[in-house]
Design a protein around this motif. Sequence first.
Motif, PDB file in Angstrom:
ATOM      1  N   THR A  37     -13.938 -39.442   3.627  1.00 27.01           N
ATOM      2  CA  THR A  37     -15.114 -39.248   4.506  1.00 27.01           C
ATOM      3  C   THR A  37     -14.785 -37.828   4.660  1.00 27.01           C
ATOM      4  N   ARG A  38     -15.797 -37.247   5.586  1.00 26.08           N
ATOM      5  CA  ARG A  38     -15.850 -35.858   5.723  1.00 26.08           C
ATOM      6  C   ARG A  38     -14.637 -35.408   6.869  1.00 26.08           C
ATOM      7  N   GLU A  39     -14.352 -36.170   7.591  1.00 25.08           N
ATOM      8  CA  GLU A  39     -13.042 -35.938   8.535  1.00 25.08           C
ATOM      9  C   GLU A  39     -11.847 -36.198   7.880  1.00 25.08           C
ATOM     10  N   GLY A  40     -11.743 -37.023   7.161  1.00 26.36           N
ATOM     11  CA  GLY A  40     -10.444 -37.250   6.258  1.00 26.36           C
ATOM     12  C   GLY A  40     -10.025 -35.910   5.212  1.00 26.36           C
ATOM     13  N   ALA A  41     -11.347 -35.651   4.375  1.00 26.87           N
ATOM     14  CA  ALA A  41     -11.219 -34.467   3.675  1.00 26.87           C
ATOM     15  C   ALA A  41     -11.162 -33.263   4.368  1.00 26.87           C
ATOM     16  N   GLU A  42     -11.737 -32.832   5.503  1.00 26.11           N
ATOM     17  CA  GLU A  42     -11.414 -31.874   6.251  1.00 26.11           C
ATOM     18  C   GLU A  42     -10.008 -31.662   6.974  1.00 26.11           C
ATOM     19  N   ALA A  43      -9.378 -32.769   7.121  1.00 23.01           N
ATOM     20  CA  ALA A  43      -7.913 -33.011   7.638  1.00 23.01           C
ATOM     21  C   ALA A  43      -7.260 -32.448   6.499  1.00 23.01           C
TER      22      ALA A  43
END
Length: 137
Positions: A37-43
Amino acid sequence: MIEQSQGDTLVNPVDTTVTVRRSVSKPVKEIWKLLVTREGAEALLGSGGELGDKGDSWHAADGTFGVVRSYHPLEQIRFSWHAAEEAPKTIVEVDLAESEDGTTVEIRHEHIPTYFDAAALTRKWEHALEKLATAAG
């Protein structure tokens, strides 16, 4: 034309590898679902970073960028990582494995030139794992 004799060698710095790992108390399936997800990839990659399928490029707001090299759902994602446009390509591999507590997430950053700050990269990936664990809840 310049000829190189057998005794002549080019100086090649020895590359460095940074490996960090963390246990997360969620099953592999949930961690993988978050990672893509975007949240995980950005983390993992930083603001703006987004992981796609094999061959897809990614760019983060801090100027880092790369291309997804391999994509094995629930197991591994591997991507090139460039610190900046003129920086050499390095490779980052993220592996997920079941553990007694849930999932072990390991980040292995390879082919880091010796003139890079390996300690800073270690902190970067430790911070990324912390953010991923926090996002996982």
